[in-house]
Design a protein around this motif. Structure first.
Motif, PDB file in Angstrom:
ATOM      1  N   GLN A  85      36.658  32.519  52.681  1.00 40.04           N
ATOM      2  CA  GLN A  85      37.262  31.726  51.623  1.00 40.04           C
ATOM      3  C   GLN A  85      38.760  31.748  51.832  1.00 40.04           C
ATOM      4  OE1 GLN A  85      36.335  32.908  47.612  1.00 40.04           O
ATOM      5  NE2 GLN A  85      37.073  30.980  46.787  1.00 40.04           N
ATOM      6  N   SER A  86      39.313  30.575  52.117  1.00 37.12           N
ATOM      7  CA  SER A  86      40.745  30.479  52.360  1.00 37.12           C
ATOM      8  C   SER A  86      41.510  30.720  51.069  1.00 37.12           C
ATOM      9  CB  SER A  86      41.081  29.107  52.942  1.00 37.12           C
ATOM     10  OG  SER A  86      40.685  28.101  52.041  1.00 37.12           O
ATOM     11  N   ASP A  87      42.772  31.044  51.217  1.00 35.43           N
ATOM     12  CA  ASP A  87      43.613  31.330  50.058  1.00 35.43           C
ATOM     13  C   ASP A  87      45.031  30.881  50.380  1.00 35.43           C
ATOM     14  OD1 ASP A  87      44.436  32.287  47.602  1.00 35.43           O
ATOM     15  OD2 ASP A  87      44.744  34.325  48.326  1.00 35.43           O
ATOM     16  N   GLY A  88      45.254  29.607  50.298  1.00 34.98           N
ATOM     17  CA  GLY A  88      46.580  29.094  50.609  1.00 34.98           C
ATOM     18  C   GLY A  88      46.546  27.590  50.755  1.00 34.98           C
TER      19      GLY A  88
ATOM     20  N   TYR B  95      34.748  23.730  47.904  1.00 35.87           N
ATOM     21  CA  TYR B  95      35.673  24.147  48.949  1.00 35.87           C
ATOM     22  C   TYR B  95      35.180  23.807  50.351  1.00 35.87           C
ATOM     23  CZ  TYR B  95      38.176  26.698  45.378  1.00 35.87           C
ATOM     24  OH  TYR B  95      38.894  27.026  44.266  1.00 35.87           O
TER      25      TYR B  95
ATOM     26  N   SER C  55      44.454  31.767  56.283  1.00 35.51           N
ATOM     27  CA  SER C  55      44.551  32.589  55.082  1.00 35.51           C
ATOM     28  C   SER C  55      43.138  33.010  54.696  1.00 35.51           C
ATOM     29  CB  SER C  55      45.185  31.807  53.925  1.00 35.51           C
ATOM     30  OG  SER C  55      44.342  30.742  53.526  1.00 35.51           O
TER      31      SER C  55
ATOM     32  N   LYS D 142      40.933  35.067  51.179  1.00 33.20           N
ATOM     33  CA  LYS D 142      40.884  35.899  49.988  1.00 33.20           C
ATOM     34  C   LYS D 142      40.319  37.256  50.385  1.00 33.20           C
ATOM     35  CE  LYS D 142      40.827  32.378  46.525  1.00 33.20           C
ATOM     36  NZ  LYS D 142      40.308  31.878  45.276  1.00 33.20           N
TER      37      LYS D 142
ATOM     38  N   HIS E  68      43.513  24.460  56.351  1.00 31.82           N
ATOM     39  CA  HIS E  68      42.958  25.790  56.579  1.00 31.82           C
ATOM     40  C   HIS E  68      42.446  25.807  58.000  1.00 31.82           C
ATOM     41  CE1 HIS E  68      43.369  26.270  52.339  1.00 31.82           C
ATOM     42  NE2 HIS E  68      42.511  25.300  52.087  1.00 31.82           N
TER      43      HIS E  68
END
Length: 127
Positions: free
Chosen positions: A68-71, A102, A48, A50, A75
């Motif tokens: 930047q992961s989003d989920g 993060y 994922s 952003k 990751h």
């Protein structure tokens, strides 16, 4: 094929982590160690991302841009090569100071011939 993430990660090829301040080190490696970047030979995909912080920013060579992961975790970063490749090192730049919590705390390298046969090759806890 390989896989990289906060619980598992994969192969860009180079050294390890952020380089300590040492005039005899280059990208975390002693000056006499030679390496060849093979990441540009792969197709990169992410579990994922952003908007504006995807694969292009992850692999653009700048420490000012990032993925930047989003989920949900884990990751992952997956590199797919069109042929069998060998690698002897992995290089990642992580900035714990600026990463707003993060930054991964575990890195695992998984390798295989396709996504369904990935085997953990190595893992390390990051502090």
């Amino acid at each position: 094929m390989a896989d990289a993430d906060q619980t598992a990660a994969h192969e860009t090829t180079t050294a390890s982590g952020a380089a300590p301040e040492n005039k005899h080190l280059r990208n975390g490696l002693p000056d006499h160690v030679q390496f060849q970047e093979i990441g540009e030979q792969a197709v990169w995909s992410l579990s994922s991302a952003k908007v504006g912080n995807g694969a292009a920013q992850l692999n653009d060579g700048s420490s000012e841009t990032f993925w930047q992961s989003d989920g949900n975790q884990p990751h992952s970063i997956t590199l797919e090569f069109d042929r069998l490749v060998s690698f002897s090192a992995v290089s990642l730049h992580m900035d714990f100071k600026h990463d707003e919590s993060y930054t991964p705390n575990k890195l695992a390298i998984r390798v295989g011939t396709h996504v369904n046969d990935l085997q953990e090759h190595a893992s390390v806890a990051l502090e």
